[in-house]
Design a protein around this motif. Structure first.
Motif, short mmCIF file in Angstrom:
data_model
loop_
_atom_site.label_atom_id
_atom_site.label_comp_id
_atom_site.label_asym_id
_atom_site.label_seq_id
_atom_site.Cartn_x
_atom_site.Cartn_y
_atom_site.Cartn_z
N HIS A 70 11.68 -6.29 1.05
CA HIS A 70 12.93 -5.53 0.96
C HIS A 70 12.83 -4.38 -0.05
CE1 HIS A 70 15.06 -8.38 3.47
NE2 HIS A 70 14.56 -9.36 2.75
N LYS A 71 11.88 -4.46 -0.98
CA LYS A 71 11.83 -3.44 -2.03
C LYS A 71 10.54 -2.62 -2.02
CE LYS A 71 11.08 -5.14 -6.30
NZ LYS A 71 11.19 -6.04 -7.50
N MET A 72 9.53 -3.01 -1.23
CA MET A 72 8.24 -2.33 -1.30
C MET A 72 8.35 -0.83 -1.07
SD MET A 72 4.87 -2.59 1.12
CE MET A 72 5.77 -1.74 2.41
N LEU A 73 8.99 -0.42 0.03
CA LEU A 73 9.08 1.00 0.36
C LEU A 73 9.91 1.75 -0.68
CD1 LEU A 73 9.48 0.70 4.22
CD2 LEU A 73 7.46 1.46 2.97
N TYR A 84 12.71 4.99 6.09
CA TYR A 84 12.39 3.64 6.60
C TYR A 84 12.58 2.75 5.38
CZ TYR A 84 10.04 6.03 10.52
OH TYR A 84 9.73 6.82 11.61
N THR A 85 13.70 2.06 5.30
CA THR A 85 14.11 1.47 4.03
C THR A 85 13.57 0.07 3.76
OG1 THR A 85 16.17 0.74 5.07
CG2 THR A 85 16.21 2.85 3.90
N THR A 86 13.33 -0.71 4.80
CA THR A 86 12.93 -2.10 4.62
C THR A 86 11.83 -2.47 5.58
OG1 THR A 86 15.15 -2.75 3.91
CG2 THR A 86 13.69 -4.51 4.66
N ALA A 87 10.84 -3.19 5.07
CA ALA A 87 9.84 -3.78 5.96
C ALA A 87 10.46 -5.02 6.61
CB ALA A 87 8.59 -4.15 5.18
#
Length: 435
Positions: A70-73, A84-87
């Protein structure tokens, strides 16, 4: 002293052509500015797999992603930059990170069998309007671990399932993509099964919401480029099967943008990819030897003898090529550096400056030059950019409340877990020896 990226263009009316509907005719030489921006975007998604990968052999979580999906990008600055906000899913494969014998993996480490190999993400509503469709991106990590290099070097072609042709691909790549074992935590299902399951789920979700324009764009560098082709091949077949069973027309556009990718399969593999409608753009640097692997000796000899045309037992590239040259940039060292010329940031630097064959590196290129030396020594000394400068501060050590330098624990939400329910119940890792 200018911004490192140009204002975004609305490409909603052009996206099919930019992703190969016309096989990129007239867009590669000279390079269309909107296509350049698209290539750089997906290159940065591939680069994120390196920046987020924990390859510290002293880390308890060596072989995992440093951040939760949820926070990587957001942590890497790509959510705000690209929309592209969330994997939606992380992908794990059974390729081992080799560590010193005195630090061999045990049952106390996060995983003895699996590595984090990439992720799936989806464009948000604002970005989807700009690019003209809902885009599902799959980004694969390239080779980092020594054992993955061993997989790269296996040159044997092995058959994959195909009812019509003898489609064969490289054994090592297929092994990374398909391996699984019931005793593992992260690879009870293979990387292949993980990513295909996620793609079918996402396509079905957005179809049910009434979205007609959906694309799957797969990207990766080096080994990641090879895995991208395998994903595109299997993804196209799986979506067709899934939608035939549901009496629906898939109409999902699949394209691959790869960087420094080796050859993957034989002639039948290339023809099957074309039949499936998968569009492939290979970005290649002339000085990069990896793009000619595997089978470099056999392919070169047979090509000189002019007998490669219909042979089905030698390796073939797939799709269109955008060829770049290290010598085109005034900022890169000209002496031979086989490792440096394969570096992904060198690729992105050359894409950013490419105008056309024979033309000078463009004067208004925006990408930060310092990024070239993140993990290489390719910039000329006059720029005074340190080599291999991309490191975690203090090499990952922090000072605890007693003033001692220790390896930190991770936040509970960043601890690798194959089950999302574990995220809320895992305790934080304690600091080392508080004495």
């Amino acid at each position: 002293m200018t911004p490192t990226f140009s204002p975004k263009r609305d490409i909603s009316a052009r996206w099919h052509d930019l992703h190969g509907a016309g096989d990129w005719a007239g867009l590669l030489d000279p390079l269309d500015p909107a296509l350049r921006a698209e290539i750089l975007k997906y290159g940065e998604f591939a680069s994120a797999t390196y920046d987020a990968f924990d390859f510290d052999p002293l880390s308890e979580f060596c072989g995992s992603c440093r951040y939760n999906r949820h926070k990587m990008l957001h942590e890497l600055g790509l959510a705000a930059k690209h929309g592209y906000t969330t994997a939606t899913r992380y992908i794990y494969a059974m390729s081992h990170v080799d560590v010193p014998n005195w630090l061999a993996r045990t049952s106390t480490t996060w995983s003895r069998d699996s590595n984090w190999m990439g992720y799936v993400a989806v464009s948000d509503d604002i970005e989807s309007r700009r690019i003209g469709r809902r885009d599902i991106v799959v980004a694969w990590r390239g080779t980092v671990a020594p054992s993955e290099w061993f997989s790269d070097l296996k040159a044997k072609l092995v058959r994959v399932n195909d009812a019509v042709r003898v489609v064969k691909v490289q054994e090592g790549f297929l092994s990374v993509y398909k391996s699984k074992a019931e005793h593992t935590r992260y690879n009870k299902s293979s990387a292949s099964e993980q990513v295909i399951e996620e793609l079918i789920k996402l396509v079905r979700t957005y179809r049910e919401k009434g979205e007609e324009e959906i694309s799957i764009t797969i990207t990766g560098h080096s080994l990641g480029g090879a895995l991208s082709l395998l994903t595109a091949y299997e993804g196209a077949l799986s979506l067709l099967t899934a939608y035939e069973a549901a009496s629906l027309i898939p109409d999902v556009y699949i394209s691959v943008i790869s960087f420094g990718a080796p050859r993957v399969g034989n002639l039948a593999f290339r023809e099957k990819m074309k039949e499936l409608g998968v569009k492939v753009l290979r970005v290649e640097v002339e000085e990069d030897i990896v793009r000619n692997l595997p089978g470099i000796v056999m392919n070169t000899v047979l090509k000189k003898l002019s007998i490669t045309k219909r042979l089905n037992w030698i390796y073939r590239h797939v799709g269109k090529q955008l060829k770049l040259h290290v010598s085109s940039s005034p900022y890169l060292k000209k002496e031979s550096d086989m490792v440096g010329s394969h570096n992904l940031e060198v690729y992105l630097h050359l894409v950013d400056g490419f105008v056309s064959r024979g033309a000078k590196y463009r004067w208004n290129a925006r990408r930060d030059l310092a990024l070239v030396n993140k993990n290489s020594d390719m910039l000329i000394p006059e720029l005074k950019i340190p080599q291999f400068w991309y490191h975690m501060p203090y090499k990952g050590l922090v000072r605890n409340r007693y003033g001692r330098w220790v390896k930190p624990g991770r936040e509970p939400e960043d601890i690798p877990s194959p089950f999302s329910s574990e995220l809320s119940c895992r305790e934080p890792i304690l600091e080392l020896v508080e004495c």
